[in-house]
Design a protein around this motif. Sequence first.
Motif, PDB file in Angstrom:
ATOM      1  N   PRO A  82       0.736  -1.356   0.041  1.00 51.45           N
ATOM      2  CA  PRO A  82      -0.015  -0.014   0.105  1.00 51.45           C
ATOM      3  C   PRO A  82       0.810   1.315   0.106  1.00 51.45           C
ATOM      4  N   THR A 111      -0.442   1.933  -8.363  1.00 50.70           N
ATOM      5  CA  THR A 111      -1.538   1.330  -7.761  1.00 50.70           C
ATOM      6  C   THR A 111      -2.488   2.201  -6.967  1.00 50.70           C
ATOM      7  N   THR A 112      -1.695   3.456  -6.394  1.00 52.56           N
ATOM      8  CA  THR A 112      -2.466   4.593  -5.808  1.00 52.56           C
ATOM      9  C   THR A 112      -3.381   5.143  -6.755  1.00 52.56           C
ATOM     10  N   GLU A 142      -6.400   2.981  -7.287  1.00 54.09           N
ATOM     11  CA  GLU A 142      -7.495   3.283  -6.501  1.00 54.09           C
ATOM     12  C   GLU A 142      -8.288   4.652  -6.291  1.00 54.09           C
ATOM     13  N   GLN A 143      -7.532   5.737  -6.693  1.00 54.58           N
ATOM     14  CA  GLN A 143      -8.303   6.854  -6.659  1.00 54.58           C
ATOM     15  C   GLN A 143      -9.133   7.230  -8.091  1.00 54.58           C
ATOM     16  N   SER A 150     -10.699   4.466  -9.598  1.00 53.81           N
ATOM     17  CA  SER A 150     -11.784   3.723  -9.509  1.00 53.81           C
ATOM     18  C   SER A 150     -12.799   4.180  -8.499  1.00 53.81           C
ATOM     19  N   ALA A 151     -12.223   4.689  -7.475  1.00 52.57           N
ATOM     20  CA  ALA A 151     -13.210   5.757  -6.571  1.00 52.57           C
ATOM     21  C   ALA A 151     -13.971   6.716  -7.118  1.00 52.57           C
ATOM     22  N   ASP A 199     -19.557  -1.829  -5.157  1.00 52.85           N
ATOM     23  CA  ASP A 199     -18.012  -1.879  -5.684  1.00 52.85           C
ATOM     24  C   ASP A 199     -18.139  -1.787  -7.249  1.00 52.85           C
ATOM     25  N   ARG A 215      -7.804  -5.868  -6.267  1.00 57.04           N
ATOM     26  CA  ARG A 215      -8.055  -4.805  -6.465  1.00 57.04           C
ATOM     27  C   ARG A 215      -8.929  -4.841  -7.671  1.00 57.04           C
ATOM     28  N   SER A 216      -9.911  -3.764  -7.939  1.00 56.29           N
ATOM     29  CA  SER A 216     -10.778  -4.006  -9.035  1.00 56.29           C
ATOM     30  C   SER A 216     -10.287  -3.620 -10.401  1.00 56.29           C
TER      31      SER A 216
END
Length: 288
Positions: free
Chosen positions: A109, A115-116, A119-120, A122-123, A133, A184-185
């Motif tokens: 993480p 990856t960071t 995540e941002q 996808s959100a 989700d 992770r998606s």
Amino acid sequence: MSHKSGCADCALTGHGMGNAVEARIPATVTFYDDAERGRIRAALMRYQAQNGIGAPRLRDLIADANGLTLRKDGRDPIALSTVQRFLTGKHRANDSFVGLCARFTDGLPGDDPVTTFGEQLSAFLGVRRSEGDYPPVPAEVAGAYACRARRALPIGQNVRVIPKDNPRDLVPFSRIKIDLIPGRSFASIRETVENWAAAAPGTVAANIETRPRRSYVGIVACPEGVLFALMRNVTTGAPRVYWLARAVDNGLGGYGHESISNLDSGEGIDRAAHTTVQVALAPAKEGS
């Protein structure tokens, strides 16, 4: 761990056989450029420092992250010497080993900017989804692809005549690798473009011995069942986008877009603010 003859590490590096043998090993095509290797190396060293572990323990963790166990001959699945040389930067490890390290670092993480970012993004894309989700990237699309693009028109030609037996008129364009990230998606994606001009085989532009390559890294999401890839050029930072859909024979098809940068000619800048190319991705063996 003692060194044994015939090990995979020796076969790849020429260890113990002298520089003359190593020099005869042909250069391999790689999906991991120097920038990516440096990022992965830095993530491994940062993890070592944060957890106070040495190369032997790190080697075991990398193996665990990839589901590797002892080989049938009782030897470790990853040579400790390979890990040590990669960490010092004195050895250019093969893609298979770097891929093992990448899968381990992808699970750390905050250590991996890709990856960071995933995540941002996808959100952000899923912020108004009432069903919860964000849908994950299908496991079936992971792997290496040979990407073909619609052939560019020769200079001065404004009309395209597509042969009946080749309706898509595609030429070799790039290599793409999509990797799932556990838990992770979204997935990670890398691309190396080797025929930026989309020149047809046999033409002068396609026969240049040292054609410039463009490398990209980014993420793939799956909004509404269509793959959306957003990458950056590792040299210029220019964004690159793909919209891709599943095609026959486990392939992908769609369009790619990139803004014109200072790597392009003045003619390109006068013509448009970005490039758009039709592509078809066919499954390929990694490194081919």
